[in-house]
Scaffold this motif. Structure first.
Motif, PDB file in Angstrom:
ATOM      1  N   ASP A 183      -0.454  -7.670  11.956  1.00 38.49           N
ATOM      2  CA  ASP A 183       0.906  -7.166  12.167  1.00 38.49           C
ATOM      3  C   ASP A 183       1.598  -7.023  10.816  1.00 38.49           C
ATOM      4  O   ASP A 183       2.327  -6.067  10.579  1.00 38.49           O
ATOM      5  CB  ASP A 183       1.698  -8.131  13.044  1.00 38.49           C
ATOM      6  CG  ASP A 183       1.123  -8.230  14.445  1.00 38.49           C
ATOM      7  OD1 ASP A 183       1.111  -7.203  15.150  1.00 38.49           O
ATOM      8  OD2 ASP A 183       0.674  -9.326  14.831  1.00 38.49           O
ATOM      9  N   ARG A 184       1.331  -7.999   9.945  1.00 41.11           N
ATOM     10  CA  ARG A 184       1.862  -7.990   8.581  1.00 41.11           C
ATOM     11  C   ARG A 184       0.741  -8.389   7.632  1.00 41.11           C
ATOM     12  O   ARG A 184      -0.205  -9.070   8.027  1.00 41.11           O
ATOM     13  CB  ARG A 184       3.048  -8.952   8.437  1.00 41.11           C
ATOM     14  CG  ARG A 184       4.246  -8.548   9.281  1.00 41.11           C
ATOM     15  CD  ARG A 184       5.397  -9.536   9.185  1.00 41.11           C
ATOM     16  NE  ARG A 184       6.411  -9.194  10.160  1.00 41.11           N
ATOM     17  CZ  ARG A 184       7.414  -8.346   9.927  1.00 41.11           C
ATOM     18  NH1 ARG A 184       7.553  -7.810   8.725  1.00 41.11           N
ATOM     19  NH2 ARG A 184       8.284  -8.058  10.869  1.00 41.11           N
ATOM     20  N   SER A 212       1.822  -4.075   8.454  1.00 43.72           N
ATOM     21  CA  SER A 212       0.491  -3.515   8.236  1.00 43.72           C
ATOM     22  C   SER A 212       0.567  -2.033   7.891  1.00 43.72           C
ATOM     23  O   SER A 212      -0.136  -1.548   6.998  1.00 43.72           O
ATOM     24  CB  SER A 212      -0.361  -3.735   9.489  1.00 43.72           C
ATOM     25  OG  SER A 212      -1.666  -3.242   9.315  1.00 43.72           O
ATOM     26  N   ASP A 213       1.426  -1.314   8.590  1.00 47.19           N
ATOM     27  CA  ASP A 213       1.572   0.121   8.320  1.00 47.19           C
ATOM     28  C   ASP A 213       2.060   0.368   6.892  1.00 47.19           C
ATOM     29  O   ASP A 213       1.590   1.304   6.224  1.00 47.19           O
ATOM     30  CB  ASP A 213       2.551   0.752   9.307  1.00 47.19           C
ATOM     31  CG  ASP A 213       1.957   0.888  10.708  1.00 47.19           C
ATOM     32  OD1 ASP A 213       0.720   0.785  10.833  1.00 47.19           O
ATOM     33  OD2 ASP A 213       2.730   1.086  11.660  1.00 47.19           O
ATOM     34  N   GLU A 214       2.980  -0.471   6.429  1.00 51.46           N
ATOM     35  CA  GLU A 214       3.516  -0.300   5.077  1.00 51.46           C
ATOM     36  C   GLU A 214       2.457  -0.591   4.019  1.00 51.46           C
ATOM     37  O   GLU A 214       2.238   0.203   3.094  1.00 51.46           O
ATOM     38  CB  GLU A 214       4.719  -1.237   4.868  1.00 51.46           C
ATOM     39  CG  GLU A 214       5.956  -0.844   5.651  1.00 51.46           C
ATOM     40  CD  GLU A 214       7.021  -1.918   5.644  1.00 51.46           C
ATOM     41  OE1 GLU A 214       8.176  -1.594   5.993  1.00 51.46           O
ATOM     42  OE2 GLU A 214       6.706  -3.095   5.310  1.00 51.46           O
ATOM     43  N   VAL A 215       1.791  -1.746   4.156  1.00 52.52           N
ATOM     44  CA  VAL A 215       0.859  -2.186   3.116  1.00 52.52           C
ATOM     45  C   VAL A 215      -0.393  -1.309   3.086  1.00 52.52           C
ATOM     46  O   VAL A 215      -0.865  -0.917   2.008  1.00 52.52           O
ATOM     47  CB  VAL A 215       0.482  -3.669   3.316  1.00 52.52           C
ATOM     48  CG1 VAL A 215      -0.614  -4.085   2.332  1.00 52.52           C
ATOM     49  CG2 VAL A 215       1.714  -4.555   3.140  1.00 52.52           C
ATOM     50  N   PHE A 216      -0.937  -0.999   4.253  1.00 57.22           N
ATOM     51  CA  PHE A 216      -2.180  -0.234   4.286  1.00 57.22           C
ATOM     52  C   PHE A 216      -1.957   1.276   4.370  1.00 57.22           C
ATOM     53  O   PHE A 216      -2.805   2.053   3.949  1.00 57.22           O
ATOM     54  CB  PHE A 216      -3.050  -0.691   5.458  1.00 57.22           C
ATOM     55  CG  PHE A 216      -3.455  -2.134   5.374  1.00 57.22           C
ATOM     56  CD1 PHE A 216      -4.207  -2.607   4.307  1.00 57.22           C
ATOM     57  CD2 PHE A 216      -3.062  -3.039   6.349  1.00 57.22           C
ATOM     58  CE1 PHE A 216      -4.567  -3.944   4.214  1.00 57.22           C
ATOM     59  CE2 PHE A 216      -3.422  -4.380   6.268  1.00 57.22           C
ATOM     60  CZ  PHE A 216      -4.174  -4.826   5.200  1.00 57.22           C
ATOM     61  N   GLY A 217      -0.814   1.681   4.915  1.00 58.28           N
ATOM     62  CA  GLY A 217      -0.555   3.097   5.078  1.00 58.28           C
ATOM     63  C   GLY A 217       0.122   3.746   3.885  1.00 58.28           C
ATOM     64  O   GLY A 217      -0.194   4.888   3.526  1.00 58.28           O
ATOM     65  N   ALA A 240      -8.543  -6.828   8.040  1.00 60.75           N
ATOM     66  CA  ALA A 240      -7.096  -6.949   7.869  1.00 60.75           C
ATOM     67  C   ALA A 240      -6.374  -5.761   8.488  1.00 60.75           C
ATOM     68  O   ALA A 240      -5.346  -5.920   9.163  1.00 60.75           O
ATOM     69  CB  ALA A 240      -6.752  -7.071   6.384  1.00 60.75           C
ATOM     70  N   ILE A 241      -6.905  -4.565   8.278  1.00 65.78           N
ATOM     71  CA  ILE A 241      -6.290  -3.354   8.837  1.00 65.78           C
ATOM     72  C   ILE A 241      -6.331  -3.394  10.362  1.00 65.78           C
ATOM     73  O   ILE A 241      -5.365  -3.028  11.039  1.00 65.78           O
ATOM     74  CB  ILE A 241      -6.999  -2.094   8.306  1.00 65.78           C
ATOM     75  CG1 ILE A 241      -6.753  -1.954   6.792  1.00 65.78           C
ATOM     76  CG2 ILE A 241      -6.532  -0.854   9.043  1.00 65.78           C
ATOM     77  CD1 ILE A 241      -7.593  -0.875   6.134  1.00 65.78           C
ATOM     78  N   ARG A 242      -7.456  -3.874  10.924  1.00 61.88           N
ATOM     79  CA  ARG A 242      -7.620  -3.873  12.384  1.00 61.88           C
ATOM     80  C   ARG A 242      -6.657  -4.824  13.084  1.00 61.88           C
ATOM     81  O   ARG A 242      -6.143  -4.506  14.153  1.00 61.88           O
ATOM     82  CB  ARG A 242      -9.060  -4.277  12.755  1.00 61.88           C
ATOM     83  CG  ARG A 242     -10.100  -3.215  12.529  1.00 61.88           C
ATOM     84  CD  ARG A 242     -11.393  -3.564  13.259  1.00 61.88           C
ATOM     85  NE  ARG A 242     -11.957  -4.851  12.875  1.00 61.88           N
ATOM     86  CZ  ARG A 242     -12.842  -5.029  11.884  1.00 61.88           C
ATOM     87  NH1 ARG A 242     -13.243  -3.998  11.169  1.00 61.88           N
ATOM     88  NH2 ARG A 242     -13.322  -6.222  11.608  1.00 61.88           N
ATOM     89  N   ILE A 243      -6.444  -5.992  12.517  1.00 59.15           N
ATOM     90  CA  ILE A 243      -5.793  -7.048  13.305  1.00 59.15           C
ATOM     91  C   ILE A 243      -4.385  -7.416  12.853  1.00 59.15           C
ATOM     92  O   ILE A 243      -3.676  -8.108  13.577  1.00 59.15           O
ATOM     93  CB  ILE A 243      -6.656  -8.327  13.327  1.00 59.15           C
ATOM     94  CG1 ILE A 243      -6.713  -8.970  11.934  1.00 59.15           C
ATOM     95  CG2 ILE A 243      -8.047  -8.045  13.863  1.00 59.15           C
ATOM     96  CD1 ILE A 243      -7.370 -10.333  11.943  1.00 59.15           C
TER      97      ILE A 243
END
Length: 253
Positions: free
Chosen positions: A216-217, A232-237, A211-214
């Motif tokens: 966008d959201r 992705s940046d918000e959820v994982f970062g 999920a982190i690799r691919i």
């Protein structure tokens, strides 16, 4: 509906045998992006994917509330065709399931059923779909070979090609890489990056790392509830919910 929104899920709930599996979910899925739905088992992710093209109707004793719109139109509209919906929103499943026929015929099967096409048109459709699925170079010299002679990763890419041959608008993948080796997984992920230029992609990844690799959201689901969604940046970062942070850092799940 906003111009860049392909799918809008509005107050959607799903019940199976009177048990609520999805609870009042609201989310917008953007065009030409990869959106990952992730979470532990029994989180409702697979049920949600099966709801986007009404595959859940193959099971008895199911009930839904709320709505799902594609390009602003409800998929539950009495005038809508379920067959056309499933062509428009194609699904690739966890376990590759090629038909027991040739590689070529697997990809040509859907277009042949859809409408009459000339032999040259079918050839073009098959070649294009196999190229989009990053499989053409592997099989172009053995299209008459049985599909079952392909490796697991190649079979999964063949299943992607089979969906692409029907010219969908949305491609859904339900843990489509879970049984594959890292090299095969990387090839599928690389093809998804190319495909999102033309299609909207919704995926249940086989793990958080994918999920982190691919993505966008991304959207994190837990026990049928949407806990958190964003880029992705918000959820994982920088997740806002502690449960999201705990899951992606491996504290549970």
């Amino acid at each position: 509906m906003e111009e860049n929104i392909k799918i809008e899920i509005k107050d959607f709930s799903f019940l199976y045998h009177k048990k609520q599996v999805i609870h009042n979910l609201n989310l917008k899925i953007h065009k030409n992006e990869i959106t990952s739905f992730f979470g532990p088992a029994n989180g409702g992710v697979t049920t949600l994917l099966r709801s986007l093209n009404r595959l859940f109707e193959l099971n008895h004793d199911t009930h839904t509330k709320g709505d799902i719109l594609i390009d602003g139109k409800s998929i539950f509209d009495p005038d809508s065709s379920v067959t056309e919906l499933r062509r428009k929103v194609g699904m690739v499943f966890e376990i590759p399931a090629p038909l027991p026929i040739s590689i070529f015929d697997n990809v040509a099967y859907g277009p042949r059923l859809k409408k009459k096409k000339s032999k040259s048109e079918i050839n073009d459709v098959v070649e294009q779909a196999l190229k989009q699925a990053a499989l053409w170079d592997d099989v172009k010299d053995r299209l008459k070979a049985p599909a079952m002679s392909l490796s697991g990763g190649q079979q999964q890419r063949l299943c992607i090609a089979r969906v692409l041959a029907l010219q969908p608008e949305v491609i859904m993948l339900d843990r489509a890489c879970s049984g594959l080796d890292p090299i095969s997984t990387a090839k599928i992920e690389e093809s998804l990056f190319q495909l999102k230029e033309e299609f909207t992609i919704v995926i249940a990844p086989h793990n958080v790392q994918q999920a982190i690799r691919i993505s966008d959201r991304a959207a994190f689901m837990l026990m049928g509830h949407l806990i958190e969604a964003g880029t992705s940046d918000e959820v994982f970062g920088s997740p806002k919910d502690q449960r999201t942070n705990d899951y992606i850092t491996g504290r549970f799940g």
